[in-house]
Design a protein around this motif. Structure first.
Motif, mmCIF file in Angstrom:
data_model
loop_
_atom_site.group_PDB
_atom_site.id
_atom_site.type_symbol
_atom_site.label_atom_id
_atom_site.label_comp_id
_atom_site.label_asym_id
_atom_site.label_seq_id
_atom_site.Cartn_x
_atom_site.Cartn_y
_atom_site.Cartn_z
ATOM 1 N N ASN A 1 0.817 -1.220 0.000
ATOM 2 C CA ASN A 1 0.000 0.000 0.000
ATOM 3 C C ASN A 1 0.850 1.269 0.000
ATOM 4 N N THR A 2 2.062 1.184 0.542
ATOM 5 C CA THR A 2 2.960 2.337 0.546
ATOM 6 C C THR A 2 3.395 2.694 -0.878
ATOM 7 N N PHE A 3 3.690 1.678 -1.661
ATOM 8 C CA PHE A 3 4.244 1.928 -2.993
ATOM 9 C C PHE A 3 3.207 1.885 -4.110
ATOM 10 N N LYS A 4 2.041 1.348 -3.869
ATOM 11 C CA LYS A 4 1.021 1.236 -4.915
ATOM 12 C C LYS A 4 0.654 2.590 -5.543
ATOM 13 N N PRO A 5 0.509 3.675 -4.769
ATOM 14 C CA PRO A 5 0.162 4.963 -5.391
ATOM 15 C C PRO A 5 1.204 5.458 -6.404
ATOM 16 N N LYS A 6 2.429 4.988 -6.313
ATOM 17 C CA LYS A 6 3.481 5.408 -7.247
ATOM 18 C C LYS A 6 3.394 4.658 -8.582
ATOM 19 N N MET A 7 2.813 3.463 -8.567
ATOM 20 C CA MET A 7 2.797 2.639 -9.767
ATOM 21 C C MET A 7 1.980 3.304 -10.870
ATOM 22 N N GLY A 8 2.603 3.404 -12.040
ATOM 23 C CA GLY A 8 1.955 4.035 -13.182
ATOM 24 C C GLY A 8 2.055 5.546 -13.183
ATOM 25 N N ARG A 9 2.659 6.109 -12.160
ATOM 26 C CA ARG A 9 2.739 7.574 -12.039
ATOM 27 C C ARG A 9 4.162 8.097 -12.035
ATOM 28 N N VAL A 10 5.136 7.212 -11.848
ATOM 29 C CA VAL A 10 6.529 7.632 -11.845
ATOM 30 C C VAL A 10 7.329 6.698 -12.747
ATOM 31 N N ASN A 11 8.450 7.179 -13.204
ATOM 32 C CA ASN A 11 9.378 6.341 -13.960
ATOM 33 C C ASN A 11 10.378 5.716 -13.005
ATOM 34 N N ILE A 12 10.852 4.531 -13.367
ATOM 35 C CA ILE A 12 11.848 3.856 -12.540
ATOM 36 C C ILE A 12 13.210 4.439 -12.904
ATOM 37 N N THR A 13 13.684 5.292 -12.011
ATOM 38 C CA THR A 13 14.978 5.947 -12.191
ATOM 39 C C THR A 13 15.853 5.620 -10.986
ATOM 40 N N PRO A 14 17.140 5.849 -11.093
ATOM 41 C CA PRO A 14 17.998 5.631 -9.914
ATOM 42 C C PRO A 14 17.553 6.466 -8.714
ATOM 43 N N GLU A 15 17.087 7.683 -8.978
ATOM 44 C CA GLU A 15 16.618 8.533 -7.874
ATOM 45 C C GLU A 15 15.369 7.937 -7.212
ATOM 46 N N PHE A 16 14.435 7.429 -8.030
ATOM 47 C CA PHE A 16 13.234 6.789 -7.469
ATOM 48 C C PHE A 16 13.631 5.585 -6.625
ATOM 49 N N ILE A 17 14.513 4.735 -7.148
ATOM 50 C CA ILE A 17 14.943 3.533 -6.416
ATOM 51 C C ILE A 17 15.607 3.933 -5.098
ATOM 52 N N GLN A 18 16.449 4.950 -5.121
ATOM 53 C CA GLN A 18 17.134 5.392 -3.906
ATOM 54 C C GLN A 18 16.126 5.906 -2.871
#
Length: 186
Positions: A109-126
């Motif tokens: 539930n913490t990460f579900k709101p991000k799905m489809g709304r952000v790109n997977i970048t090194p900054e996102f992963i960090q």
């Protein structure tokens, strides 16, 4: 209204769902839990009990959730907080399953709101890794999981480049359900 009336045993399932929902901590063990919302058990022929303690232990070992009347506390108790999977203790104890489920659902539930709304970048992963580590620390502080729980991977899923993959080794807390005392007499 304060009135009591006999109901079928399957109503205990609904009562259990309410009990679990009301717990402040999903790691709370329920073995010998005093069940205040169920005020009595009717045994055949007006007996004060029906099965011996040994029989109740055998039923629990087989994965049967048992309630029993406890004359010491004058209440209905959960005999043992078991599940139907008796293959390993980590799968047979209700509080351990609830803890693992709670962590999995909360992280999802913490990460579900991000799905489809952000790109997977090194900054996102960090940033997501820091958030996941923080969540795990919170579960440890809240005594939902043990202190040796750790995230072993957080990153782009190698099999699905549009997905993120998180792997966590959970240290589940064992309920203190039994005690053995050995006395040595001189």
């Amino acid at each position: 209204t304060g009135d009591t009336m006999p109901v079928a045993g399957y109503y205990q399932t609904a009562a259990y769902a309410g009990l679990v929902q009301s717990l402040n901590n999903q790691a709370t063990p329920l073995t010998h839990y005093q069940w205040d919302s169920i005020t009595g058990i009717r045994y055949p022929n007006g007996q004060s009990s029906f099965y011996s303690a040994t029989s109740l232990d055998k039923m629990a070992a087989a994965g049967i959730w048992v309630h029993a009347w406890d004359p010491q506390s004058n209440s209905v108790i959960v005999w043992d907080q078991v599940t139907t999977d008796t293959s390993r203790i980590e799968k047979s104890q209700d509080s351990m399953i609830r803890s693992a489920d709670y962590v999995a659902i909360d992280l999802h539930n913490t990460f579900k709101p991000k799905m489809g709304r952000v790109n997977i970048t090194p900054e996102f992963i960090q940033n997501a890794t820091v958030l996941a580590q923080s969540k795990l620390s919170g579960y440890v502080n809240d005594e939902i999981i043990g202190s040796t729980s750790k995230m072993t991977y957080f990153g782009q899923d190698p099999k699905d480049p549009m997905g993120i993959l998180m792997s966590v080794d959970l240290d589940l807390l064992y309920p203190a359900a039994r005690m053995t005392i050995t006395l040595y007499i001189k």
